[in-house]
Design an enzyme around this catalytic site. Structure first.
Site, PDB file in Angstrom:
ATOM      1  N   ARG A  72     109.695  -5.479  46.323  1.00 15.11           N
ATOM      2  CA  ARG A  72     109.571  -5.472  47.788  1.00 15.11           C
ATOM      3  C   ARG A  72     110.971  -5.339  48.385  1.00 15.11           C
ATOM      4  O   ARG A  72     111.539  -6.312  48.904  1.00 15.11           O
ATOM      5  CB  ARG A  72     108.910  -6.762  48.291  1.00 15.11           C
ATOM      6  CG  ARG A  72     107.521  -7.028  47.751  1.00 15.11           C
ATOM      7  CD  ARG A  72     106.961  -8.353  48.298  1.00 15.11           C
ATOM      8  NE  ARG A  72     107.835  -9.478  48.002  1.00 15.11           N
ATOM      9  CZ  ARG A  72     107.832 -10.155  46.850  1.00 15.11           C
ATOM     10  NH1 ARG A  72     106.989  -9.813  45.900  1.00 15.11           N
ATOM     11  NH2 ARG A  72     108.658 -11.168  46.658  1.00 15.11           N
ATOM     12  N   ASP A  93     106.149 -25.340  35.874  1.00 13.26           N
ATOM     13  CA  ASP A  93     107.313 -24.468  36.019  1.00 13.26           C
ATOM     14  C   ASP A  93     107.468 -24.080  37.485  1.00 13.26           C
ATOM     15  O   ASP A  93     106.523 -23.576  38.104  1.00 13.26           O
ATOM     16  CB  ASP A  93     107.134 -23.215  35.152  1.00 13.26           C
ATOM     17  CG  ASP A  93     108.459 -22.507  34.912  1.00 13.26           C
ATOM     18  OD1 ASP A  93     109.504 -23.170  34.934  1.00 13.26           O
ATOM     19  OD2 ASP A  93     108.443 -21.281  34.693  1.00 13.26           O
ATOM     20  N   HIS A 121     117.590 -15.373  41.729  1.00 16.29           N
ATOM     21  CA  HIS A 121     116.588 -14.711  40.893  1.00 16.29           C
ATOM     22  C   HIS A 121     115.415 -14.240  41.746  1.00 16.29           C
ATOM     23  O   HIS A 121     114.941 -13.108  41.601  1.00 16.29           O
ATOM     24  CB  HIS A 121     116.099 -15.678  39.814  1.00 16.29           C
ATOM     25  CG  HIS A 121     114.921 -15.183  39.045  1.00 16.29           C
ATOM     26  ND1 HIS A 121     115.016 -14.196  38.090  1.00 16.29           N
ATOM     27  CD2 HIS A 121     113.601 -15.543  39.082  1.00 16.29           C
ATOM     28  CE1 HIS A 121     113.821 -13.965  37.566  1.00 16.29           C
ATOM     29  NE2 HIS A 121     112.949 -14.764  38.149  1.00 16.29           N
ATOM     30  N   LYS A 126     102.990 -16.033  30.149  1.00 18.69           N
ATOM     31  CA  LYS A 126     103.934 -17.146  30.129  1.00 18.69           C
ATOM     32  C   LYS A 126     103.572 -18.235  29.131  1.00 18.69           C
ATOM     33  O   LYS A 126     104.450 -18.999  28.705  1.00 18.69           O
ATOM     34  CB  LYS A 126     103.985 -17.793  31.524  1.00 18.69           C
ATOM     35  CG  LYS A 126     104.510 -16.888  32.613  1.00 18.69           C
ATOM     36  CD  LYS A 126     106.015 -16.870  32.625  1.00 18.69           C
ATOM     37  CE  LYS A 126     106.549 -16.242  33.898  1.00 18.69           C
ATOM     38  NZ  LYS A 126     108.014 -16.302  33.970  1.00 18.69           N
ATOM     39  N   GLU A 158     116.602 -21.501  32.328  1.00 21.76           N
ATOM     40  CA  GLU A 158     116.165 -22.593  33.196  1.00 21.76           C
ATOM     41  C   GLU A 158     116.725 -23.933  32.715  1.00 21.76           C
ATOM     42  O   GLU A 158     117.200 -24.065  31.593  1.00 21.76           O
ATOM     43  CB  GLU A 158     114.634 -22.697  33.220  1.00 21.76           C
ATOM     44  CG  GLU A 158     113.911 -21.418  33.589  1.00 21.76           C
ATOM     45  CD  GLU A 158     112.430 -21.636  33.844  1.00 21.76           C
ATOM     46  OE1 GLU A 158     112.038 -22.775  34.197  1.00 21.76           O
ATOM     47  OE2 GLU A 158     111.658 -20.673  33.695  1.00 21.76           O
ATOM     48  N   ASP A 218     111.749 -20.153  29.336  1.00 22.21           N
ATOM     49  CA  ASP A 218     110.332 -19.848  29.523  1.00 22.21           C
ATOM     50  C   ASP A 218     110.127 -18.361  29.235  1.00 22.21           C
ATOM     51  O   ASP A 218     110.196 -17.522  30.123  1.00 22.21           O
ATOM     52  CB  ASP A 218     109.912 -20.196  30.953  1.00 22.21           C
ATOM     53  CG  ASP A 218     108.402 -20.112  31.143  1.00 22.21           C
ATOM     54  OD1 ASP A 218     107.673 -20.416  30.193  1.00 22.21           O
ATOM     55  OD2 ASP A 218     107.963 -19.740  32.237  1.00 22.21           O
ATOM     56  N   THR A 257     114.001 -19.587  36.858  1.00 17.03           N
ATOM     57  CA  THR A 257     115.195 -18.872  36.402  1.00 17.03           C
ATOM     58  C   THR A 257     116.385 -19.110  37.328  1.00 17.03           C
ATOM     59  O   THR A 257     116.297 -18.922  38.539  1.00 17.03           O
ATOM     60  CB  THR A 257     114.898 -17.364  36.318  1.00 17.03           C
ATOM     61  OG1 THR A 257     113.733 -17.168  35.525  1.00 17.03           O
ATOM     62  CG2 THR A 257     116.055 -16.615  35.697  1.00 17.03           C
ATOM     63  N   GLU A 268     116.311  -8.741  35.506  1.00 17.97           N
ATOM     64  CA  GLU A 268     117.361  -8.535  36.492  1.00 17.97           C
ATOM     65  C   GLU A 268     118.513  -7.711  35.934  1.00 17.97           C
ATOM     66  O   GLU A 268     118.999  -6.784  36.584  1.00 17.97           O
ATOM     67  CB  GLU A 268     117.900  -9.877  36.970  1.00 17.97           C
ATOM     68  CG  GLU A 268     116.903 -10.774  37.656  1.00 17.97           C
ATOM     69  CD  GLU A 268     117.450 -12.186  37.781  1.00 17.97           C
ATOM     70  OE1 GLU A 268     118.262 -12.417  38.683  1.00 17.97           O
ATOM     71  OE2 GLU A 268     117.058 -13.043  36.962  1.00 17.97           O
ATOM     72  N   THR A 281     107.455 -21.669  25.132  1.00 22.19           N
ATOM     73  CA  THR A 281     108.572 -22.170  25.929  1.00 22.19           C
ATOM     74  C   THR A 281     109.463 -22.954  24.977  1.00 22.19           C
ATOM     75  O   THR A 281     108.973 -23.771  24.204  1.00 22.19           O
ATOM     76  CB  THR A 281     108.096 -23.087  27.065  1.00 22.19           C
ATOM     77  OG1 THR A 281     107.242 -22.348  27.942  1.00 22.19           O
ATOM     78  CG2 THR A 281     109.272 -23.641  27.853  1.00 22.19           C
ATOM     79  N   GLU A 323     113.945 -16.468  30.206  1.00 24.63           N
ATOM     80  CA  GLU A 323     114.260 -17.020  31.523  1.00 24.63           C
ATOM     81  C   GLU A 323     115.169 -18.229  31.334  1.00 24.63           C
ATOM     82  O   GLU A 323     114.807 -19.195  30.653  1.00 24.63           O
ATOM     83  CB  GLU A 323     112.989 -17.409  32.282  1.00 24.63           C
ATOM     84  CG  GLU A 323     112.157 -16.206  32.698  1.00 24.63           C
ATOM     85  CD  GLU A 323     111.044 -16.556  33.666  1.00 24.63           C
ATOM     86  OE1 GLU A 323     110.722 -17.749  33.792  1.00 24.63           O
ATOM     87  OE2 GLU A 323     110.491 -15.632  34.290  1.00 24.63           O
ATOM     88  N   ARG A 378     106.756  -9.385  30.545  1.00 22.59           N
ATOM     89  CA  ARG A 378     106.780  -8.853  31.900  1.00 22.59           C
ATOM     90  C   ARG A 378     105.669  -7.831  32.152  1.00 22.59           C
ATOM     91  O   ARG A 378     105.135  -7.766  33.265  1.00 22.59           O
ATOM     92  CB  ARG A 378     108.140  -8.210  32.182  1.00 22.59           C
ATOM     93  CG  ARG A 378     109.323  -9.157  32.077  1.00 22.59           C
ATOM     94  CD  ARG A 378     109.256 -10.266  33.092  1.00 22.59           C
ATOM     95  NE  ARG A 378     110.491 -11.069  33.082  1.00 22.59           N
ATOM     96  CZ  ARG A 378     110.692 -12.149  33.807  1.00 22.59           C
ATOM     97  NH1 ARG A 378     109.740 -12.575  34.611  1.00 22.59           N
ATOM     98  NH2 ARG A 378     111.819 -12.822  33.726  1.00 22.59           N
ATOM     99  N   TYR A 421      99.007 -10.992  37.052  1.00 23.50           N
ATOM    100  CA  TYR A 421      99.434 -12.086  37.935  1.00 23.50           C
ATOM    101  C   TYR A 421      98.747 -12.089  39.296  1.00 23.50           C
ATOM    102  O   TYR A 421      98.767 -13.106  40.000  1.00 23.50           O
ATOM    103  CB  TYR A 421     100.955 -12.087  38.100  1.00 23.50           C
ATOM    104  CG  TYR A 421     101.492 -11.203  39.189  1.00 23.50           C
ATOM    105  CD1 TYR A 421     101.932 -11.739  40.399  1.00 23.50           C
ATOM    106  CD2 TYR A 421     101.590  -9.823  39.000  1.00 23.50           C
ATOM    107  CE1 TYR A 421     102.454 -10.934  41.397  1.00 23.50           C
ATOM    108  CE2 TYR A 421     102.107  -9.011  39.992  1.00 23.50           C
ATOM    109  CZ  TYR A 421     102.537  -9.569  41.179  1.00 23.50           C
ATOM    110  OH  TYR A 421     103.054  -8.766  42.170  1.00 23.50           O
ATOM    111  N   GLN A 468     102.493  -9.731  32.550  1.00 24.84           N
ATOM    112  CA  GLN A 468     102.540 -10.439  33.829  1.00 24.84           C
ATOM    113  C   GLN A 468     102.235  -9.505  35.000  1.00 24.84           C
ATOM    114  O   GLN A 468     101.506  -9.872  35.934  1.00 24.84           O
ATOM    115  CB  GLN A 468     103.915 -11.073  34.008  1.00 24.84           C
ATOM    116  CG  GLN A 468     104.065 -11.924  35.262  1.00 24.84           C
ATOM    117  CD  GLN A 468     105.452 -12.562  35.343  1.00 24.84           C
ATOM    118  OE1 GLN A 468     106.303 -12.338  34.486  1.00 24.84           O
ATOM    119  NE2 GLN A 468     105.671 -13.360  36.363  1.00 24.84           N
TER     120      GLN A 468
END
Length: 431
Positions: A144, A128, A135, A254, A202, A234, A362, A376, A258, A200, A238, A245, A241
């Protein structure tokens, strides 16, 4: 690669194909199905509201195609040279447009609603990527705000090795996963069902052919390794994750599921919809030489209109139509082309095999209406979405049904589409 099979005036003698929004004779996607009353998988092609059993008509095709078409998955067919798969497309186009073949072909057509569509390949590996730049910016800004994109994003197609065993065909349910999460303000994690289950939006790239271990695929040859495309969801936990992560990246958040659309829309069918990549912004670095090619810069993307729909259990009970969450366009959302993904993946000598799957990551549009995930759309869960009937969502709840749709459209050509990519959320098992 645009030829007589893309002629918008061409019509099939299969009546339902003539005005079909997804599967006119210009498409001819490949997949695996079982007819009504059978558990025997066989390869077919979608034509209008029908599915043509290709194993049953293999005797009408070349000897090179007979054995691969007798297999229960597409791997052997996509191991053949591109010329063989192109010959298959030409033969099918002739058989389905020339009415002289009607009596021979009609007995091997099955109504699509009576068929069960299966996973098209035995997937050896699944990778992936993270090429959706809008995204990446939107999600990066949540964590950030002053530096949404990390410095390597413009230099390297970011990706990770995902789990092939949990890839499933559209229609299969998705069980809410359990996992470790760290509640806000706490120092110790807990274990239980994810509370921030997301989708997601994709595209999936199905690999054709094989490169030996240690042999990179140059950018000028990379499109030859893309056999076809599908829609891909996918699913993501969250909150799991966010806890796991760092420092190694996605894992249990994840790999639980899928979902892919079952019909493989071949790169041959998509030839009219190729387009140039979006130009990089002023000041952004250009790709390194091994990721640059004039032909890829000219038409290395594919313009596919994407749509996400949500239907809750209450909406189904009330007979309310699914709610459109977002719309975007794949070509404009991708920062790296499909060929660049293949070339980068093999640049260290990694060997890709027929039926390997590459996810794009995504594919969100540049504005909130095109967001390809609830992360989002709801600004990280801070701004709930109001649905018809007054329900709200920040993330997916049990009973929700999520559907991805894709359409390739260009003036002067027949519109073709992808089969839907759908999954319904089931409750988590007892922790």
């Amino acid at each position: 690669m645009i030829d007589h099979t893309h002629d918008p005036a061409a019509e099939s003698w299969v009546g339902s194909a003539r005005d079909h929004p997804a599967f006119p004779v210009q498409n001819l996607p490949l997949g695996v199905f079982t007819p009504a009353g059978s558990t025997d998988p066989r390869i077919g092609t979608a034509i209008g509201d029908e599915v043509l059993d290709l194993r049953a008509i293999a005797a009408l095709l070349s000897a090179e195609l007979a054995a691969p078409l007798g297999e229960p998955r597409l791997n052997a067919l996509f191991a053949l040279p591109f010329a063989a798969r192109l010959a298959l497309r030409y033969a099918l186009f002739t058989l389905l447009t020339n009415a002289a073949h009607t009596q021979v072909i009609r007995p091997h057509l099955h109504h699509a609603d009576d068929c069960t569509l299966l996973l098209p390949f035995a997937i050896g590996d699944y990778t992936d990527f993270y090429v959706g730049i809008h995204h990446a910016r939107a999600v990066g800004a949540l964590f950030r705000p002053d530096n949404p994109l990390l410095p390597n994003y413009h230099h390297v197609p970011i990706g990770y090795h995902a789990r092939a065993s949990s890839v499933q065909a559209s229609g299969a349910s998705v069980t809410r996963p359990n996992g470790q999460t760290l509640p806000p303000g706490e120092a110790t994690p807990i274990f239980g069902p994810t509370r921030r289950l997301d989708y997601e939006l994709e595209l999936g790239l199905w690999i054709a052919g094989r490169n030996p271990l240690g042999t990179p695929v140059p950018i000028s040859e990379a499109w030859e390794r893309i056999g076809g495309l599908c829609l891909l969801n996918d699913w993501s936990a969250r909150d799991v994750q966010a806890w796991e992560y760092q420092p190694l990246g996605p894992f249990l958040a994840k790999n639980f599921a899928t979902t892919v659309s079952p019909w493989v829309v071949t790169r041959e069918a998509l030839a009219p919809f190729r387009c140039p990549p979006s130009p990089r912004a002023e000041g952004e670095p250009q790709p390194l030489p091994y990721l640059r090619d004039p032909a890829d810069a000219a038409d290395g993307m594919i313009a596919i209109e994407l749509e996400v729909l949500l239907e809750t259990a209450a909406m189904r009970e009330a007979g309310t139509a699914p709610h459109v969450l977002s719309r975007s366009t794949a070509g404009a959302a991708m920062h790296w082309t499909p060929a660049q993904l293949v070339t980068h993946h093999t640049s260290n000598g990694c060997n890709l095999a027929p039926g390997d799957l590459l996810g794009t990551g995504t594919l969100s549009g540049p504005d909130p209406a095109g967001a390809g995930s609830l992360l989002e759309l709801t600004k990280g869960g801070r701004e709930p979405i109001t649905l018809p009937g007054g329900e709200t969502r920040t993330f997916l709840e049990d009973g929700d049904r999520l559907t991805l749709r894709g359409t390739a459209r260009r003036e002067g050509y027949r519109t073709i589409g992808f089969s839907a990519c759908t999954g319904t959320i089931l409750p988590a098992p007892l922790a």
